[in-house]
Design a protein around this motif. Structure first.
Motif, mmCIF file in Angstrom:
data_model
loop_
_atom_site.group_PDB
_atom_site.id
_atom_site.type_symbol
_atom_site.label_atom_id
_atom_site.label_comp_id
_atom_site.label_asym_id
_atom_site.label_seq_id
_atom_site.Cartn_x
_atom_site.Cartn_y
_atom_site.Cartn_z
ATOM 1 N N ILE A 79 -1.184 -8.865 0.708
ATOM 2 C CA ILE A 79 -2.406 -8.078 0.921
ATOM 3 C C ILE A 79 -2.058 -6.624 1.215
ATOM 4 O O ILE A 79 -2.698 -5.697 0.683
ATOM 5 C CB ILE A 79 -3.248 -8.701 2.059
ATOM 6 C CG1 ILE A 79 -3.814 -10.045 1.591
ATOM 7 C CG2 ILE A 79 -4.357 -7.758 2.501
ATOM 8 C CD1 ILE A 79 -4.479 -10.848 2.674
ATOM 9 N N VAL A 80 -1.026 -6.394 2.030
ATOM 10 C CA VAL A 80 -0.611 -5.018 2.341
ATOM 11 C C VAL A 80 -0.161 -4.295 1.081
ATOM 12 O O VAL A 80 -0.554 -3.149 0.834
ATOM 13 C CB VAL A 80 0.498 -5.017 3.418
ATOM 14 C CG1 VAL A 80 1.158 -3.650 3.527
ATOM 15 C CG2 VAL A 80 -0.066 -5.442 4.759
ATOM 16 N N MET A 81 0.655 -4.953 0.268
ATOM 17 C CA MET A 81 1.132 -4.323 -0.970
ATOM 18 C C MET A 81 -0.019 -4.050 -1.937
ATOM 19 O O MET A 81 -0.046 -3.012 -2.604
ATOM 20 C CB MET A 81 2.177 -5.212 -1.659
ATOM 21 C CG MET A 81 3.437 -5.360 -0.879
ATOM 22 S SD MET A 81 4.309 -3.810 -0.847
ATOM 23 C CE MET A 81 5.765 -4.287 0.036
ATOM 24 N N LEU A 82 -0.978 -4.960 -2.016
ATOM 25 C CA LEU A 82 -2.148 -4.763 -2.870
ATOM 26 C C LEU A 82 -2.971 -3.564 -2.402
ATOM 27 O O LEU A 82 -3.396 -2.737 -3.218
ATOM 28 C CB LEU A 82 -3.006 -6.028 -2.892
ATOM 29 C CG LEU A 82 -4.262 -5.969 -3.743
ATOM 30 C CD1 LEU A 82 -3.896 -5.816 -5.212
ATOM 31 C CD2 LEU A 82 -5.104 -7.213 -3.529
ATOM 32 N N MET A 83 -3.164 -3.455 -1.109
ATOM 33 C CA MET A 83 -3.931 -2.327 -0.581
ATOM 34 C C MET A 83 -3.195 -0.999 -0.803
ATOM 35 O O MET A 83 -3.816 0.014 -1.108
ATOM 36 C CB MET A 83 -4.218 -2.535 0.913
ATOM 37 C CG MET A 83 -5.097 -3.748 1.191
ATOM 38 S SD MET A 83 -6.642 -3.724 0.278
ATOM 39 C CE MET A 83 -7.554 -2.571 1.240
ATOM 40 N N MET A 84 -1.860 -1.012 -0.662
ATOM 41 C CA MET A 84 -1.088 0.210 -0.906
ATOM 42 C C MET A 84 -1.177 0.625 -2.371
ATOM 43 O O MET A 84 -1.324 1.816 -2.677
ATOM 44 C CB MET A 84 0.370 -0.004 -0.495
ATOM 45 C CG MET A 84 0.567 -0.049 1.004
ATOM 46 S SD MET A 84 2.247 -0.483 1.509
ATOM 47 C CE MET A 84 3.230 0.722 0.674
ATOM 48 N N ALA A 85 -1.100 -0.343 -3.278
ATOM 49 C CA ALA A 85 -1.205 -0.022 -4.705
ATOM 50 C C ALA A 85 -2.595 0.502 -5.043
ATOM 51 O O ALA A 85 -2.740 1.451 -5.821
ATOM 52 C CB ALA A 85 -0.883 -1.257 -5.534
ATOM 53 N N LEU A 86 -3.625 -0.101 -4.466
ATOM 54 C CA LEU A 86 -4.997 0.355 -4.698
ATOM 55 C C LEU A 86 -5.183 1.778 -4.178
ATOM 56 O O LEU A 86 -5.776 2.631 -4.858
ATOM 57 C CB LEU A 86 -5.982 -0.601 -4.028
ATOM 58 C CG LEU A 86 -7.455 -0.268 -4.191
ATOM 59 C CD1 LEU A 86 -7.856 -0.363 -5.653
ATOM 60 C CD2 LEU A 86 -8.298 -1.206 -3.349
ATOM 61 N N HIS A 87 -4.659 2.058 -3.001
ATOM 62 C CA HIS A 87 -4.765 3.394 -2.429
ATOM 63 C C HIS A 87 -4.056 4.413 -3.306
ATOM 64 O O HIS A 87 -4.573 5.509 -3.557
ATOM 65 C CB HIS A 87 -4.171 3.409 -1.018
ATOM 66 C CG HIS A 87 -4.167 4.764 -0.391
ATOM 67 N ND1 HIS A 87 -3.062 5.582 -0.418
ATOM 68 C CD2 HIS A 87 -5.143 5.453 0.251
ATOM 69 C CE1 HIS A 87 -3.360 6.713 0.184
ATOM 70 N NE2 HIS A 87 -4.606 6.663 0.607
ATOM 71 N N GLU A 88 -2.860 4.060 -3.787
ATOM 72 C CA GLU A 88 -2.112 4.972 -4.645
ATOM 73 C C GLU A 88 -2.878 5.276 -5.939
ATOM 74 O O GLU A 88 -2.923 6.412 -6.392
ATOM 75 C CB GLU A 88 -0.754 4.375 -4.964
ATOM 76 C CG GLU A 88 0.148 5.286 -5.752
ATOM 77 C CD GLU A 88 1.519 4.711 -5.981
ATOM 78 O OE1 GLU A 88 2.170 5.151 -6.935
ATOM 79 O OE2 GLU A 88 1.927 3.808 -5.235
ATOM 80 N N ARG A 89 -3.488 4.268 -6.521
ATOM 81 C CA ARG A 89 -4.264 4.471 -7.753
ATOM 82 C C ARG A 89 -5.483 5.358 -7.495
ATOM 83 O O ARG A 89 -5.835 6.207 -8.311
ATOM 84 C CB ARG A 89 -4.738 3.134 -8.313
ATOM 85 C CG ARG A 89 -3.711 2.461 -9.118
ATOM 86 C CD ARG A 89 -3.454 3.307 -10.321
ATOM 87 N NE ARG A 89 -2.375 2.727 -11.098
ATOM 88 C CZ ARG A 89 -1.756 3.341 -12.066
ATOM 89 N NH1 ARG A 89 -2.110 4.555 -12.404
ATOM 90 N NH2 ARG A 89 -0.787 2.776 -12.708
ATOM 91 N N LEU A 90 -6.144 5.148 -6.360
ATOM 92 C CA LEU A 90 -7.318 5.975 -6.043
ATOM 93 C C LEU A 90 -6.917 7.423 -5.809
ATOM 94 O O LEU A 90 -7.647 8.345 -6.203
ATOM 95 C CB LEU A 90 -8.047 5.401 -4.827
ATOM 96 C CG LEU A 90 -8.782 4.086 -5.061
ATOM 97 C CD1 LEU A 90 -9.342 3.545 -3.757
ATOM 98 C CD2 LEU A 90 -9.885 4.256 -6.088
ATOM 99 N N VAL A 91 -5.769 7.647 -5.168
ATOM 100 C CA VAL A 91 -5.316 9.023 -4.923
ATOM 101 C C VAL A 91 -4.931 9.691 -6.242
ATOM 102 O O VAL A 91 -5.228 10.861 -6.460
ATOM 103 C CB VAL A 91 -4.139 9.020 -3.926
ATOM 104 C CG1 VAL A 91 -3.463 10.374 -3.855
ATOM 105 C CG2 VAL A 91 -4.621 8.599 -2.544
#
Length: 94
Positions: A79-91
């Motif tokens: 879940i942490v890795m998924l959220m980090m990847a999602l955040h990176e894509r949004l940025v």
């Protein structure tokens, strides 16, 4: 290999999609510093190996007493890795 030499190589290639392979063309491509793709591949390998070894360590420590904790840890890290990847894509998108 810079963009100008790639364009020059493509311009000198024969028509019909055929490419000429010369004896000096292959070693010429191997000279020079590693490309970004190679560095990214090495970085991903180190990251994956570190995550795998961390999970093996946790399994060894918790093997006898708390086996369900390992599953919770793996799910939490996913879940942490998924959220980090999602955040990176949004940025990157903004």
């Amino acid at each position: 290999m810079d963009a100008a030499s790639v364009v020059a190589d493509r311009a000198s290639a024969p028509a019909g999609g055929e490419t000429q392979h010369s004896a000096e063309a292959f070693p010429r491509r191997l000279k020079g510093p590693p490309t970004d793709a190679l560095l990214a591949f090495i970085s991903q390998g180190i990251s994956s190996a570190t995550n795998f070894l961390r999970l093996v360590f946790i399994v060894r420590v918790c093997a006898d007493s708390q086996t369900d904790i390992v599953g919770v840890y793996a799910l939490g890290m996913t879940i942490v890795m998924l959220m980090m990847a999602l955040h990176e894509r949004l940025v990157e998108a903004s």
